[in-house]
Write a protein that holds these residues in place. Structure first.
Motif, short mmCIF file in Angstrom:
data_model
loop_
_atom_site.label_atom_id
_atom_site.label_comp_id
_atom_site.label_asym_id
_atom_site.label_seq_id
_atom_site.Cartn_x
_atom_site.Cartn_y
_atom_site.Cartn_z
N GLU A 85 -1.48 10.98 -1.49
CA GLU A 85 0.11 11.53 -0.92
C GLU A 85 0.51 12.86 -0.64
N ASP A 105 3.24 7.82 -0.93
CA ASP A 105 2.09 7.87 -1.61
C ASP A 105 1.61 5.89 -0.88
N TYR A 106 0.05 6.95 -0.11
CA TYR A 106 -0.67 5.84 0.52
C TYR A 106 -1.49 5.36 -0.56
N ASN A 146 0.73 -1.11 -0.55
CA ASN A 146 -0.27 -0.31 -0.20
C ASN A 146 0.85 1.35 0.21
N PHE A 147 2.23 1.00 0.34
CA PHE A 147 3.26 2.77 0.55
C PHE A 147 4.70 2.17 -0.70
N ASP A 170 -5.88 7.05 -4.52
CA ASP A 170 -4.53 7.22 -3.28
C ASP A 170 -4.18 8.34 -2.43
#
Length: 205
Positions: A130, A120-121, A68-69, A128
């Motif tokens: 950021e 960014d997640y 996710n990251f 997402d």
């Protein structure tokens, strides 16, 4: 000395990201879009500003740290423009000065090289958020008085800027992402700070 330390720090940070992401593919691509830029001026300056349209273009790398990251450094060329209007009469101390007791507007046009480093997640495969710092360098600046009665200097100005970015993106295919980002200058340049809203399209190569 501070500029050299900053460059070394950024380089070291990117190298550490490369090591962390060595077991994952590093993505890279191109991006371009529009800027809606303005200046936030010092409260002591009797003036108002209006935003203007510009553009940005460049490339990016994307280091996948978890599912996710991601960390995404970018290198961009950006045009940031604004109009400034002095709202009070300006007393230059000389009644014979051509702008004594007048109001005037001026267009400010700047070309910059930007280095955003975004975290960014991804909440899903498509959406997402950021956040991250941005380092900027002004290549050139042009200030034009709309009344043609005042001469601005275009050579002596602050060139370095640090800003903070926050934004969101939507990936609508395997290779394409649209994003909306706001960046705010946290360091002053010539008694003002930048304020830029960006709309961009990214293409993963």
């Amino acid at each position: 000395m501070k500029k050299t330390t900053l460059i070394i720090g950024i380089t070291t940070l990117l190298m550490n990201f490369s090591v962390l992401a060595q077991n994952e593919p590093i993505e890279f691509g191109l991006k371009a879009g529009l800027n809606y830029s303005n200046l936030i001026i010092d409260d002591n300056i009797p003036a108002e500003t209006n935003a203007k349209i510009g553009f940005h273009l460049g490339g990016f790398l994307s280091f996948k740290l978890t599912d996710n990251f991601r960390i995404k450094p970018e290198l961009l060329f950006s045009t940031q423009n604004a109009e400034i209007e002095f709202s009070e009469n300006i007393n230059m101390g000389d009644p014979n000065d051509p702008v004594f007791g007048k109001r005037f507007k001026a267009d400010i046009k700047q070309n910059l090289i930007l280095l955003p480093i975004m975290a960014d997640y991804y909440f899903s495969e498509n959406f997402d958020l950021e956040f991250g710092p941005q380092f900027g360098f002004v290549i050139n600046q042009d200030i034009t008085d709309n009344n043609n009665d005042f001469s601005f200097g275009n050579d002596d100005y602050d060139k370095f800027e640090v800003a903070l970015n926050v934004g969101a993106g939507f990936t609508f295919s395997e290779n394409y992402r649209i994003g909306l980002r706001y960046n705010y200058g946290i360091t002053e340049r010539d008694n003002n700070k930048s304020s830029v809203l960006q709309f961009g399209l990214s293409y993963k190569l």
